[in-house]
Structures are given as structure tokens and as C-alpha cells.
Design a protein around this motif. Structure first.
Motif, short mmCIF file in Angstrom:
data_model
loop_
_atom_site.label_atom_id
_atom_site.label_comp_id
_atom_site.label_asym_id
_atom_site.label_seq_id
_atom_site.Cartn_x
_atom_site.Cartn_y
_atom_site.Cartn_z
N ASN A 169 -12.34 52.46 -25.38
CA ASN A 169 -13.37 51.42 -25.41
C ASN A 169 -14.56 51.86 -24.57
OD1 ASN A 169 -14.19 48.82 -26.39
ND2 ASN A 169 -13.91 48.02 -24.33
N THR A 170 -14.41 51.84 -23.25
CA THR A 170 -15.46 52.40 -22.39
C THR A 170 -14.88 53.57 -21.61
OG1 THR A 170 -14.94 50.76 -20.68
CG2 THR A 170 -16.73 50.24 -22.20
N ASP A 171 -15.75 54.45 -21.15
CA ASP A 171 -15.31 55.72 -20.57
C ASP A 171 -14.71 55.52 -19.17
OD1 ASP A 171 -15.22 58.47 -19.58
OD2 ASP A 171 -16.52 58.93 -21.28
N PRO A 172 -13.50 56.02 -18.94
CA PRO A 172 -12.88 55.90 -17.62
C PRO A 172 -13.50 56.83 -16.58
CG PRO A 172 -11.47 57.20 -19.03
CD PRO A 172 -12.60 56.70 -19.90
N TYR A 173 -14.34 57.77 -17.04
CA TYR A 173 -14.98 58.71 -16.13
C TYR A 173 -16.49 58.58 -16.12
CZ TYR A 173 -10.56 61.04 -15.27
OH TYR A 173 -9.27 61.31 -14.87
N GLN A 174 -16.99 57.35 -16.27
CA GLN A 174 -18.43 57.14 -16.16
C GLN A 174 -18.85 57.35 -14.70
OE1 GLN A 174 -19.52 52.75 -16.46
NE2 GLN A 174 -17.57 52.78 -17.56
N ARG A 230 -15.71 47.73 -17.68
CA ARG A 230 -16.31 47.07 -18.85
C ARG A 230 -17.81 47.31 -18.78
NH1 ARG A 230 -13.14 41.36 -19.84
NH2 ARG A 230 -11.04 42.18 -19.54
N GLY A 231 -18.36 47.76 -19.89
CA GLY A 231 -19.70 48.29 -19.85
C GLY A 231 -19.60 49.76 -19.50
N CYS A 232 -20.66 50.52 -19.77
CA CYS A 232 -20.59 51.96 -19.50
C CYS A 232 -21.97 52.50 -19.18
CB CYS A 232 -20.00 52.71 -20.68
SG CYS A 232 -19.74 54.47 -20.36
N GLU A 233 -22.09 53.10 -18.01
CA GLU A 233 -23.37 53.61 -17.55
C GLU A 233 -23.83 54.84 -18.31
OE1 GLU A 233 -25.61 54.22 -13.24
OE2 GLU A 233 -23.44 54.33 -13.36
N HIS A 234 -22.97 55.45 -19.08
CA HIS A 234 -23.39 56.58 -19.91
C HIS A 234 -24.55 56.19 -20.82
CE1 HIS A 234 -19.33 58.89 -19.55
NE2 HIS A 234 -20.16 59.19 -18.58
N GLY A 235 -24.56 54.94 -21.27
CA GLY A 235 -25.67 54.44 -22.07
C GLY A 235 -25.74 54.97 -23.48
N CYS A 236 -24.63 55.42 -24.03
CA CYS A 236 -24.63 55.94 -25.41
C CYS A 236 -25.10 54.83 -26.35
CB CYS A 236 -23.24 56.42 -25.80
SG CYS A 236 -22.59 57.69 -24.68
N VAL A 237 -26.21 55.07 -27.03
CA VAL A 237 -26.82 54.01 -27.82
C VAL A 237 -25.97 53.63 -29.02
CG1 VAL A 237 -28.21 55.53 -29.28
CG2 VAL A 237 -29.03 53.22 -28.75
N TYR A 238 -25.12 54.54 -29.48
CA TYR A 238 -24.31 54.31 -30.66
C TYR A 238 -22.95 53.66 -30.34
CZ TYR A 238 -22.46 58.60 -28.70
OH TYR A 238 -21.95 59.53 -27.83
N CYS A 239 -22.68 53.36 -29.08
CA CYS A 239 -21.33 52.96 -28.66
C CYS A 239 -20.87 51.68 -29.35
CB CYS A 239 -21.28 52.77 -27.15
SG CYS A 239 -19.64 52.33 -26.55
N PHE A 240 -19.76 51.76 -30.08
CA PHE A 240 -19.25 50.61 -30.81
C PHE A 240 -18.72 49.52 -29.88
CE2 PHE A 240 -15.52 53.23 -30.06
CZ PHE A 240 -14.55 52.29 -29.76
N ALA A 241 -18.52 49.85 -28.59
CA ALA A 241 -18.00 48.86 -27.64
C ALA A 241 -19.10 47.96 -27.08
CB ALA A 241 -17.30 49.58 -26.48
N GLU A 283 -6.80 70.86 -30.99
CA GLU A 283 -6.72 69.64 -31.78
C GLU A 283 -8.13 69.07 -31.91
OE1 GLU A 283 -3.88 66.70 -30.71
OE2 GLU A 283 -2.25 68.14 -30.40
N ALA A 284 -8.42 68.42 -33.03
CA ALA A 284 -9.76 67.90 -33.26
C ALA A 284 -9.70 66.64 -34.11
CB ALA A 284 -10.64 68.94 -33.95
N GLY A 285 -10.70 65.81 -33.95
CA GLY A 285 -10.83 64.60 -34.75
C GLY A 285 -12.29 64.25 -34.92
N TYR A 286 -12.58 63.30 -35.79
CA TYR A 286 -13.96 62.84 -35.97
C TYR A 286 -13.95 61.37 -36.37
CZ TYR A 286 -13.85 62.48 -41.08
OH TYR A 286 -13.57 62.09 -42.36
N VAL A 287 -15.08 60.72 -36.15
CA VAL A 287 -15.29 59.33 -36.56
C VAL A 287 -16.72 59.21 -37.06
CG1 VAL A 287 -15.37 56.91 -35.83
CG2 VAL A 287 -13.64 58.43 -34.86
N LEU A 288 -16.91 58.46 -38.13
CA LEU A 288 -18.25 58.20 -38.64
C LEU A 288 -18.92 57.10 -37.81
CD1 LEU A 288 -19.63 59.59 -41.08
CD2 LEU A 288 -19.10 57.56 -42.43
N LEU A 289 -20.24 57.13 -37.72
CA LEU A 289 -20.98 56.11 -36.98
C LEU A 289 -20.56 54.71 -37.38
CD1 LEU A 289 -23.40 55.38 -35.07
CD2 LEU A 289 -24.83 55.37 -37.14
N ARG A 290 -20.28 53.86 -36.37
CA ARG A 290 -19.89 52.46 -36.60
C ARG A 290 -20.94 51.55 -35.97
NH1 ARG A 290 -14.13 52.17 -33.88
NH2 ARG A 290 -14.34 50.00 -34.52
#
Length: 369
Positions: A145-150, A86-97, A269-276
Motif C-alpha cells: 500500500n504505502t512504502d515501509p522505507y519512505q 499511511r500516506g507516503c512522502e515519496h510523492g509518486c503521482v501515480y500511486c494507487f493508494a 524474479e520479476a513482475g509488472y502492473v499496468l497503471l491504475r
């Protein structure tokens, strides 16, 4: 049951000095929505803010009694997930979690990327839940939710221990990550892939290393993520790409280039999501945007609102992932046309649930027969 962690109220990182937050995504430790007080750090004129120690990552043990999280959202193609961290050290500023950290008494800002809650007994809990007579197998998800490979996973290996249990139980799994560390587990993932038990999506937000460093400072660089896609596919592990999130005036012009690069790396395979921007994330994102891209901040937010019915965010199912309106439609059309041109999503890789074998409840306990 989840153990909630009470945060000690401190102003140390609320409005952190630039030197202290170097290598982090958020600008400050924004007050979470459950706190009555709002705090702001001020310079007293004696130079106390001139020198600052870098913010360090602190690990907290999670004493949850269960590991599988269930959902009924119509927006996502799975009903169960595992989050080792819970929480993520990647620090992605846009993270919806980010706002989920408020449930633990932490700030969705810098706390989200420096106060990491770890589930060291995740594999044992999973073994117990999968062994239940009432459990029915279905695709499990990790990384939604948060990255399992942080970064901390390199030492703790919690995600790897979960994979070992899932392979033993012949249980299907979908993984989303933006860290090339996943290639460490090719040995397990390739065995799962032989049985049609796993599919991976690597998130590639931008090919611009400067933007990536500012926006997702501790995630793998874009070239390393593309190399991970290549290595995983070469090992027989079906690996696609998520171009997410797409952000107007910041990375949306890269959509086609990202898809082309991922296709060249072997993704099919590919997908996309708009900024949340749910809850506290709205202000965290605005502060980052104003600091790093002040020349286009107003334009970015104007287009975000155009895709959200005039609001910063609309949480309704069906609209929250892709948005609505002319801009959202244009992104969707560009994505669809590029996928058709390159050959993405012509074939979906199915995963099997019929091979499931309940594991022993305790891995230390041998079988009687």
C-alpha cells in the motif's frame, strides 16, 4: 480499530504555488470524495502567490489497536499485510493508494505526501497479534500500500522494529519498496533469508532520472534502486524487480531495458502492473500529466482507456492489475518474452511458515522457563 483524523479545512495548499510544491508529486490538494465543498485558490492580484514557503511534512500518530490488515483479493498472493505508515512522502503521482488518505479526512493530493500517519507502536501491536492462540502463520506483506522505507523511516525505524519481531517469531515476509534505505536492514533480512523467511521486490519504474524525479520525486533514484537489488542479492536475500506501473507513451518503451538492468543487478524474479487510476487519482494524474507532458497527455489517456474498456479505470478483480485489450496484451507479451529471454521466473523462492514461534506478548517481559 483505527483512529480517524479530522482534517482542518484550509485553502493553503489546495492549489499550491509551484515554489511551495517543489519536490512533491501532486499538483494540488484535490478535495476528497467525502467533502461536500470544493475549494480553489485564486490570485487576488496583490502578489500573494508570488512567494510561497515549501510544503513541509507533518507526522500524525496513529492510535490503531491492531497492525495486521487482512484481505481476500484474488489478485494478490497474500492475505495479510502491515503498513507502518499511511500516506507516503515519496510523492509518486501515480500511486494507487492515494485515495485511501480520504478515509482519514485528508486529500489524496498533496496531503498524501505531506501529512504522514505513523504507527509508532507497530512492533508492540504485532507482537501481541502474533502471540494470539488463534493466529495461524502465513506470508506477511509490507509495501503493498504505502512504502515501509519512505524517508521518515530513517529516523523512526518503525519498519526495522517490525522486522525484529518477525525474525524472532520466524515469520515469513514479502517486501516491496522503491527506496534503497532497505539496505540498512541487511543484517536482519539476511538472517531471515537463511531460514527462507523473506523475499524482496524493488520497484523500478523508469531508468530516466528526469522522469523519475518528476513522477516519484522523493523515492531513490533508479541507479540507487538497482544498486539496492545488487546489494540485497549479494547478501543472500532473494530480491526481484517490479516494473510497475507501466504507463503508455511514458515508460512502457523502457520495459525491456528495466528488466535487463535488474537482471544484471542480480534479480531473478520479476513482475509488472499496468497503471491504475482509482477514484480521486484520475484527476490528480491528469493534472500532473497536463503540466509535465502536455504534448502527449491526450495520447497517454487514450491508450489507458483502451486498456480499461473505454474507462479511466476498471476495479474488477482479474482486470485491474493487467488491463484488457490489444495494448494490455502487448505489454503482457513483451514482459513474458523478455523474462523468458533473460531467464526470469524460472525458479520461485518459497518461504517457510512451519518455523513460526509465537513471540512473547510484551518484549519487556522475560520468559518464566
Amino acid at each position: 480499530m483505527t483512529k480517524f483524523i479530522a482534517r482542518t479545512i484550509s485553502t493553503e495548499a489546495d492549489h499550491a504555488h509551484p515554489d511551495a510544491r517543489r519536490g512533491r508529486g501532486a499538483i494540488n490538494n484535490a478535495t476528497n470524495r467525502y467533502e461536500a465543498e470544493r475549494r480553489q485558490r485564486e490570485d487576488d492580484g496583490w502578489g500573494s502567490l508570488e512567494e510561497a514557503e515549501p510544503l513541509r511534512t507533518t507526522l500524525h500518530d496513529d492510535s490503531s489497536r491492531s497492525i495486521i490488515a487482512w484481505n481476500t483479493s484474488p489478485d494478490i498472493p497474500f492475505d495479510r499485510s502491515i503498513n507502518p505508515y499511511r500516506g507516503c512522502e515519496h510523492g509518486c503521482v501515480y500511486c494507487f493508494a492515494r485515495p485511501t488518505h480520504a478515509y482519514l479526512g485528508f486529500s489524496p493530493g498533496l496531503d498524501f505526501e505531506t501529512q504522514i500517519v505513523v504507527k509508532r507502536n507497530a512492533a508492540q501491536l504485532l507482537r501481541k497479534e502474533l502471540a494470539s492462540k488463534s493466529y495461524k502463520p502465513g506470508v506477511m506483506s509490507m509495501g503493498t500500500n504505502t512504502d515501509p522505507y519512505q524517508p521518515v523511516e530513517r529516523e523512526l525505524k518503525i519498519t526495522r522494529s517490525v522486522l525484529e519481531v518477525l525474525l524472532e517469531a520466524r515469520h515469513p515476509l514479502g517486501i516491496v519498496t522503491k527506496n534503497a534505505l532497505i539496505t540498512r536492514d541487511i543484517d536482519i533480512l539476511s538472517e531471515m533469508a537463511k531460514l527462507n523467511l523473506v523475499k524482496v521486490y524493488v520497484s523500478v519504474t523508469t531508468l530516466d532520472r528526469k522522469l523519475a524525479r518528476a513522477m516519484e520525486p522523493r523515492a531513490s533514484t533508479p541507479p540507487k534502486r538497482l544498486e539496492a537489488i545488487k546489494q540485497l542479492n549479494e547478501a543472500g536475500i532473494p530480491t526481484g524487480v517490479m516494473t510497475a506501473p507501466m504507463i503508455p507513451q511514458l515508460n512502457d518503451m523502457e520495459l525491456e531495458r528495466i528488466l535487463e538492468a535488474a537482471y544484471d543487478a542480480g534479480a531473478r524474479e520479476a513482475g509488472y502492473v499496468l497503471l491504475r487510476l482509482p477514484l480521486e487519482l484520475k484527476e490528480i494524474w491528469r493534472e500532473w500529466l497536463n503540466e509535465h507532458y502536455p504534448d502527449r497527455a491526450a495520447r497517454v489517456m487514450k491508450m489507458v482507456r483502451e486498456a480499461r474498456g473505454g474507462a479511466d479505470y476498471v476495479p474488477q478483480f482479474g482486470a485491474r492489475m493487467r488491463g484488457e485489450g490489444a495494448y494490455a496484451d502487448l505489454i503482457g507479451q513483451r514482459f513474458a518474452l523478455t523474462c523468458k529471454k533473460l531467464g526470469f521466473n524460472k525458479r520461485r523462492y518459497p518461504m517457510r511458515s512451519d518455523l513460526f514461534v509465537p513471540p512473547e506478548k510484551d518484549e519487556r517481559q522475560g520468559r518464566l522457563f
